[in-house]
Design a protein around this motif. Structure first.
Motif, PDB file in Angstrom:
ATOM      1  N   VAL A  25      -3.750  -6.576  -0.003  1.00  0.00           N
ATOM      2  CA  VAL A  25      -3.332  -4.756  -0.551  1.00  0.00           C
ATOM      3  C   VAL A  25      -4.662  -4.083   0.243  1.00  0.00           C
ATOM      4  O   VAL A  25      -6.004  -4.541   0.286  1.00  0.00           O
ATOM      5  CB  VAL A  25      -3.182  -4.506  -1.975  1.00  0.00           C
ATOM      6  N   GLY A  26      -3.796  -3.145   1.330  1.00  0.00           N
ATOM      7  CA  GLY A  26      -4.688  -1.676   1.547  1.00  0.00           C
ATOM      8  C   GLY A  26      -5.615  -0.815   1.017  1.00  0.00           C
ATOM      9  O   GLY A  26      -4.411  -0.484   0.501  1.00  0.00           O
ATOM     10  N   GLY A  27      -6.155  -0.908   0.284  1.00  0.00           N
ATOM     11  CA  GLY A  27      -6.686   0.409   0.716  1.00  0.00           C
ATOM     12  C   GLY A  27      -7.781   1.029   1.507  1.00  0.00           C
ATOM     13  O   GLY A  27      -8.199   0.903   2.873  1.00  0.00           O
ATOM     14  N   ARG A  28      -8.132   2.534   1.263  1.00  0.00           N
ATOM     15  CA  ARG A  28      -9.129   2.956   1.812  1.00  0.00           C
ATOM     16  C   ARG A  28     -10.315   2.994   2.364  1.00  0.00           C
ATOM     17  O   ARG A  28     -10.918   3.007   3.546  1.00  0.00           O
ATOM     18  CB  ARG A  28      -9.099   5.184   1.567  1.00  0.00           C
ATOM     19  N   LEU A  34      -5.452 -11.113  -1.054  1.00  0.00           N
ATOM     20  CA  LEU A  34      -4.774 -11.639  -3.022  1.00  0.00           C
ATOM     21  C   LEU A  34      -4.378 -12.731  -2.197  1.00  0.00           C
ATOM     22  O   LEU A  34      -4.614 -13.688  -3.243  1.00  0.00           O
ATOM     23  CB  LEU A  34      -3.404 -10.862  -2.953  1.00  0.00           C
ATOM     24  N   VAL A  35      -3.701 -12.917  -1.134  1.00  0.00           N
ATOM     25  CA  VAL A  35      -3.345 -14.712  -0.385  1.00  0.00           C
ATOM     26  C   VAL A  35      -3.567 -14.617   0.839  1.00  0.00           C
ATOM     27  O   VAL A  35      -4.008 -14.323   1.443  1.00  0.00           O
ATOM     28  CB  VAL A  35      -1.671 -14.436  -0.494  1.00  0.00           C
ATOM     29  N   ARG A  36      -4.566 -15.825   0.388  1.00  0.00           N
ATOM     30  CA  ARG A  36      -5.658 -16.395   2.231  1.00  0.00           C
ATOM     31  C   ARG A  36      -4.767 -18.056   2.188  1.00  0.00           C
ATOM     32  O   ARG A  36      -5.613 -18.677   2.047  1.00  0.00           O
ATOM     33  CB  ARG A  36      -7.055 -16.496   1.285  1.00  0.00           C
ATOM     34  N   ALA A  71       4.433  -1.074  -3.269  1.00  0.00           N
ATOM     35  CA  ALA A  71       3.756  -0.444  -2.326  1.00  0.00           C
ATOM     36  C   ALA A  71       2.584  -0.867  -2.312  1.00  0.00           C
ATOM     37  O   ALA A  71       1.425  -0.802  -3.005  1.00  0.00           O
ATOM     38  CB  ALA A  71       4.207   0.962  -3.474  1.00  0.00           C
ATOM     39  N   GLY A  72       2.473  -0.761  -0.768  1.00  0.00           N
ATOM     40  CA  GLY A  72       0.473  -0.939  -0.357  1.00  0.00           C
ATOM     41  C   GLY A  72       0.275  -2.571  -0.526  1.00  0.00           C
ATOM     42  O   GLY A  72      -1.126  -3.185   0.178  1.00  0.00           O
ATOM     43  N   VAL A  73       0.752  -3.371  -0.825  1.00  0.00           N
ATOM     44  CA  VAL A  73       0.758  -4.160  -0.862  1.00  0.00           C
ATOM     45  C   VAL A  73       1.854  -4.945   0.114  1.00  0.00           C
ATOM     46  O   VAL A  73       2.731  -4.931   0.476  1.00  0.00           O
ATOM     47  CB  VAL A  73       1.205  -5.597  -2.398  1.00  0.00           C
ATOM     48  N   PRO A 286     -13.740 -16.003 -14.520  1.00  0.00           N
ATOM     49  CA  PRO A 286     -12.991 -16.368 -12.516  1.00  0.00           C
ATOM     50  C   PRO A 286     -13.379 -15.052 -11.728  1.00  0.00           C
ATOM     51  O   PRO A 286     -13.719 -14.272 -12.401  1.00  0.00           O
ATOM     52  CB  PRO A 286     -11.093 -15.931 -13.403  1.00  0.00           C
ATOM     53  N   VAL A 287     -13.405 -15.210 -10.395  1.00  0.00           N
ATOM     54  CA  VAL A 287     -13.511 -14.601  -9.327  1.00  0.00           C
ATOM     55  C   VAL A 287     -12.172 -13.572  -9.046  1.00  0.00           C
ATOM     56  O   VAL A 287     -11.090 -14.287  -9.871  1.00  0.00           O
ATOM     57  CB  VAL A 287     -14.543 -15.569  -8.093  1.00  0.00           C
ATOM     58  N   SER A 288     -12.235 -12.635  -8.728  1.00  0.00           N
ATOM     59  CA  SER A 288     -11.073 -11.537  -8.078  1.00  0.00           C
ATOM     60  C   SER A 288     -11.649 -11.863  -7.445  1.00  0.00           C
ATOM     61  O   SER A 288     -12.405 -11.768  -6.531  1.00  0.00           O
ATOM     62  CB  SER A 288     -10.805 -10.039  -9.353  1.00  0.00           C
ATOM     63  N   PRO A 289      -9.996 -11.154  -6.511  1.00  0.00           N
ATOM     64  CA  PRO A 289     -10.444 -10.878  -4.915  1.00  0.00           C
ATOM     65  C   PRO A 289     -11.560  -9.899  -4.345  1.00  0.00           C
ATOM     66  O   PRO A 289     -12.025  -9.789  -3.039  1.00  0.00           O
ATOM     67  CB  PRO A 289      -9.252 -10.382  -4.339  1.00  0.00           C
TER      68      PRO A 289
END
Lengths: 344, 296, 374
Positions: A25-28, A34-36, A71-73, A286-289
């Motif tokens: 997911v792209g952010g500024r 998210l999936v690697r 959107a954005g992902v 649990p870890v998050s991205p």
């Protein structure tokens, strides 16, 4: 290759193959992965369970395959192969034909996935029309598929609205929608989580029956290890956007190799555990991205980590009957496929 | 009241600091424009109020009638030789005073009615909702006119009249979100924990419905300025010689052909004020958007 | 961590009739609760439910949607009133409570919600949420005392005292549920009603919360009503289990009896339906799902409510309402099983006078439930 099944001879032909899938997911302020690098094969007439907790990337994997990312992902790498063609690069128009046509999807919440102001029959038929069925054939197929998913009196039922159905019947209608155009692949994203247990059991049996009858390849996304044990021949466990262990379900449950899988299986109360005794628990959160530690993402919760875990993320390595992404113990690991080891 | 100072202090600390809210409005283009325009208007009004402007808004100078805009009279002068800039500044002050007081009253009464209707439901909701509907049935300006005629003119009575018009809007805006907050699990949780109802309303329901109400406040401010101008224009609002934007526009009706500035500057100020507050409301709306809050 | 003063003040500050003498911390006797809804008619949430929770006991309440388990939780915590029958907590009839009595009730029974995120005010810091409860109930005198007590409560549930500065959205699901538990414990209750406390949590943190609940019970001598659809979880935690179906209890007994030797066909179906993480077990279960849908609770079937889905159903099941029997121990409401196992059931004369024959464990006390609702 990538998902070289442990006993290939017993599996049917490959219906869909996912290779080294990356989704972000792209952010500024930079993107979150998210999936690697997820890879697996779906075989005709078989069910693969993708198990994980919230944030593990299991649902994003499913949405990436179906081309339904919000959107954005977006998919940033890898392939989703259907008949040897990589559908990731397809245009939206072609993908729409693929969705439903070749790949059917069933969602978690049967309440929101159906249009409340449209008759059930029309919703099934609408999908068929979109895939080029004419009106008469579409109507015939609609009644046929409503019958196949075990709904009584399809003719009368097709004229009802979603709110007139129970949760279990709605989920059957959703399955009918997904299966109406005769797809070869069915992706089921936690379709029983919102249902009562006796109803969920009916849905699990139904999907397994339909799979056997039509040779469907099923990808079943869930967090429930019990559901996995019931329906899936093979299992892939996801953690922090990667598959950390996979293998035949029976082997994986009998001899889990990855500490995360081991912890998960042990923490479920079972008949052989002492009543009211302490359940073995996985510590930590649990870890998050956004909070991935360097090295192995599970190391912050792992009871048996070694020095190497902090330095390098382990690839999937063959360990006995299954494959696991863990450096411990190092004696018996060996690489399983060049493509899988590539990223790290 | 079982409210003790202990919690009062810690709870105020939990409210988001105003500075951060301003920063967030600033990030929104509309919000930024609205904020700048509003600041200019308020500044002008303040300058007039503390006498920083060169001329007096009320004093008449027969020698200086109908002066066009110049270095001395920036906005020109009117038929009595009064400086239009000074009068516009004073008019903004009048308008802002009326609209702020009226919106404050409307918010207080309307939001209270709406929150009570939404939270308690039942017959209270029925009564309040019917009452609100009746008020809604009247055209706004007619209702205001009726109230002013009954109360008499003067800025405070004008404010009360405008407040009556906007009370139902606030009641409606507050009731909707209250209904959903009332059914939120955390309100149930607080009932089980024995938190008194008045406290649940003040400390938990109000903060959680404040966003739509705050946005409504800025929008209502701009409408209130319009309504005040309209009432003054009709001779029922602010009374001469006190300056008011609406009154100035009314007075300029006869002179517009010969001295355009007498009409242009007060009218433009009304437009700017309405646009400014609307844009500010827009900015506030996106600043308070919970989705944006989550992404931070 | 089990400071003696934590349990201490409870008995001292309470007075009133019946306090402390009862064997049980909570009892429901012939409780009926119907909800009138628009369009659906009257939903039978509870129809003649009798159950007791002993002091320090864990009662597991199992069932699916519409079985009435959440309604039972709302009645026990005083959020709602029964239409008929009595709910007693600590010997006191909740229907007769005055304002002060309600305040005492809050400090005897507390509720932990399924969704810890929804049950916390999103705009309130954790520490403020806990301090608010303490000050409203005047359990602390000064601000510094509140802060210290909040720190203690957080530590008791395994959180750092610094968590007090956080907002709910800054915590993980497991941490939020710990806060929910700490908040319930801040009133030093003796009974916690846990409404599906782990089902909204990630699998890997469920065990931690279950372990925490188990530890707190031992340390504080708490009783639990543990509500869940997961027989495995309930089996692990409960001393006794009651299985509910469409507003009635169909089977009840010790955890071993109900979970390992279930007799009622519904309990057996539920048992098979909950998937267990063992492919060998699950393989044998494929295809034996119980048939049919859960009926609408506004139109419960006549006779035994499970009969339309029951593999054992006979004619008698379609007309006659089965009664929980035997009178104590492992009790179940099934005509066929009672006959097979030679259980003596009350004759029809001893049954509740209700024409529709509500299920009730205590026929003699059913007087209030008979004329319950129009």
């Amino acid at each position: 290759m990538t998902a070289a099944p442990v006993e290939p001879s017993t599996d049917g032909e490959v219906a869909l193959s996912v290779r080294d899938l990356h989704t972000a997911v792209g952010g500024r302020r930079g993107s979150l992965r998210l999936v690697r690098g997820v890879g697996f094969d779906l075989h005709r007439g078989r069910t693969l369970a993708l198990v994980g907790e919230s944030g593990s990337g299991k649902s994003v994997t499913a949405l990436s395959i179906a081309g339904l990312l919000p959107a954005g992902v977006r998919v940033t790498g890898g392939q989703v192969l259907l008949d040897g063609q990589d559908v990731v690069r397809w245009t939206e128009g072609r993908r729409r034909a693929l969705r439903g046509g070749t790949v059917g999807m069933v969602y978690q919440d049967p309440m929101t996935a159906l249009n409340p102001v449209m008759r059930v029959g029309s919703q099934v038929a609408e999908g068929l029309r979109a895939h080029g069925w004419d009106r008469a054939a579409g109507r015939r197929r609609t009644l046929e598929v409503l019958d196949e998913v075990g709904l009584p009196t399809p003719g009368a039922l097709a004229r009802l609205y979603p709110h007139q159905l129970s949760g279990g019947m709605r989920q059957r209608v959703l399955i009918a929608c997904a299966l109406a155009p005769r797809p070869r692949v069915l992706i089921a994203d936690e379709p029983t989580t919102a249902l009562d247990v006796t109803i969920a059991q009916q849905i699990l049996d139904l999907v397994t029956d339909l799979r056997d009858e039509y040779g469907l390849a099923v990808l079943w996304i869930t967090h429930d290890l019990g559901v996995v044990a019931r329906i899936a021949e093979s299992t892939a466990v996801m953690y922090a956007g990667r598959i950390v262990e996979r293998g035949r379900t029976a082997d994986l449950f009998a001899r889990p190799s990855h500490p995360y899988t081991q912890g998960l299986l042990r923490s479920v109360p079972a008949a052989d555990q002492p009543h009211q005794g302490l359940l073995p628990q996985i510590g930590g959160t649990p870890v998050s991205p956004a909070t991935l530690p360097g090295g192995c993402p599970f190391r912050t919760r792992c009871p048996q980590q070694v020095e190497r875990c902090a330095d390098q993320e382990p690839p999937l390595l063959r360990r006995g009957p299954a494959e696991a992404a863990c450096w411990v113990p190092p004696e018996d690991w060996r690489p399983v496929g060049a493509a899988e080891v590539r990223h790290g | 009241m079982s409210v003790t100072p202990v919690v009062t202090e810690t709870a105020t600390a939990a409210a988001p600091p105003a500075g951060r809210l301003l920063t967030r409005i600033w990030r929104d283009t509309n919000g930024r424009i609205g904020l700048v325009l509003t600041a200019i208007l308020v500044l002008a009004a303040l300058c007039g109020a503390v006498g920083l402007l060169p001329h007096d808004p009320i004093a008449q100078f027969p020698d200086a009638r109908y002066r066009p805009p110049s270095a001395d009279y920036w906005f020109g002068s009117d038929q009595f030789g009064r400086d239009i800039l000074a009068r516009v500044a004073a008019g903004i002050w009048t308008s802002l005073r009326v609209s702020v007081v009226s919106v404050a009253l409307a918010t207080l009464v309307g939001a209270t009615l709406g929150v009570c209707a939404g939270f308690f439901g039942g017959w209270l909701d029925q009564v309040i909702s019917r009452f609100v509907e009746v008020l809604f049935a009247f055209p706004a300006i007619l209702l205001a006119l009726a109230v002013v005629s009954a109360l008499g003119s003067g800025w405070f009575n004008t404010a009360v009249a405008i407040a009556v018009v906007y009370t139902p809007i606030f009641a409606r805006v507050a009731r909707g979100p209250t209904l959903s907050v009332r059914n939120a699990e955390f309100v149930n949780a607080q009932r089980v924990l024995g938190i008194p109802t008045h406290r649940i309303l003040l400390r938990h329901v109000l903060p959680n419905i404040s966003a739509p109400v705050v946005v409504q406040v800025t929008l209502a401010l701009s409408w209130a300025i319009l309504t005040e101008s309209a009432l003054s224009f009709l001779g029922l609002g602010t009374q001469p010689p006190e300056p008011s934007l609406g009154l100035m526009v009314a007075d300029a009706q006869n002179t517009i052909t010969s001295a355009w500035w007498t009409m242009a500057f007060p009218a433009a100020t009304i437009v700017v004020a309405v646009v400014a507050l609307n844009l500010l409301g827009d900015g506030l709306r996106s600043a308070l958007d919970p989705r944006r809050e989550q992404s931070r | 961590m089990a400071e003696p003063e934590f349990v201490g003040p409870l008995s001292g500050s309470r007075s009133g009739p019946g306090t402390g003498t009862a064997e049980s911390i909570a009892e429901m006797t012939g409780v009926v609760k119907h909800y009138r809804t628009r369009g659906r008619g009257e939903v039978h949430a509870l129809d003649g439910v009798t159950l007791t929770v002993g002091r320090g006991e864990v009662l597991g309440l199992v069932g699916e949607s519409g079985c009435g388990k959440s309604t039972a939780a709302r009645l026990l915590t005083g959020l709602e009133r029964a239409d008929a029958g009595t709910v007693r907590v600590d010997g006191q009839d909740l229907a007769a409570l005055d304002r002060a009595g309600h305040r005492r009730l809050r400090r005897t029974v507390q509720l932990v919600f399924q969704d810890p995120y929804a049950s916390l005010d999103p705009r309130q810091r954790i520490g403020d949420a806990l301090a608010e409860v303490l000050t409203v109930h005047r359990l602390v005198a000064a601000r510094t005392a509140a802060r210290a007590r909040v720190g203690e409560l957080l530590e008791m549930v395994g959180l750092l005292p610094a968590t007090a500065e956080r907002y709910p959205h800054q915590l993980s699901g497991g941490q939020r549920q710990r806060v929910g538990i700490a908040r319930a414990l801040s009133l030093q209750p003796r009974l916690l009603v846990l409404d599906e406390p782990v089902s909204a949590l990630d699998v890997s943190v469920r065990a931690e919360i279950v372990n925490l609940l188990d530890r707190l019970r031992r340390e504080l001598g708490l009783a639990y009503v543990f509500i869940s659809h997961d027989l495995g979880m309930v089996r692990h935690l409960a001393d006794r289990i009651a299985v509910m179906y469409l507003g009635q209890i169909v089977e009840t007994g010790s955890w071993e009896q109900v979970s390992d030797r279930p007799v009622h066909p519904y309990t057996q179906a539920l048992h098979r339906a909950v998937p267990v993480a063992d492919p060998a077990v699950e393989y044998r279960r494929a295809g034996d799902a119980v048939r049919g849908e859960i009926p609408d609770a506004a139109r419960p079937p006549a006779g035994c409510r499970f009969h339309p889905r029951c593999p054992l159903a006979e004619d008698v099941c379609r007309t006659e309402v089965p009664v929980l029997a035997p009178p104590s121990g492992h009790r179940f409401a099934c005509h066929v099983r009672q006959r097979e196992l030679g259980v003596v059931t009350p004759t029809s004369a001893e049954r509740p006078a209700d024409a529709r024959g509500r299920l009730s464990g205590q026929p003699a006390t059913a007087s209030r439930s008979t004329g319950a609702r129009p």
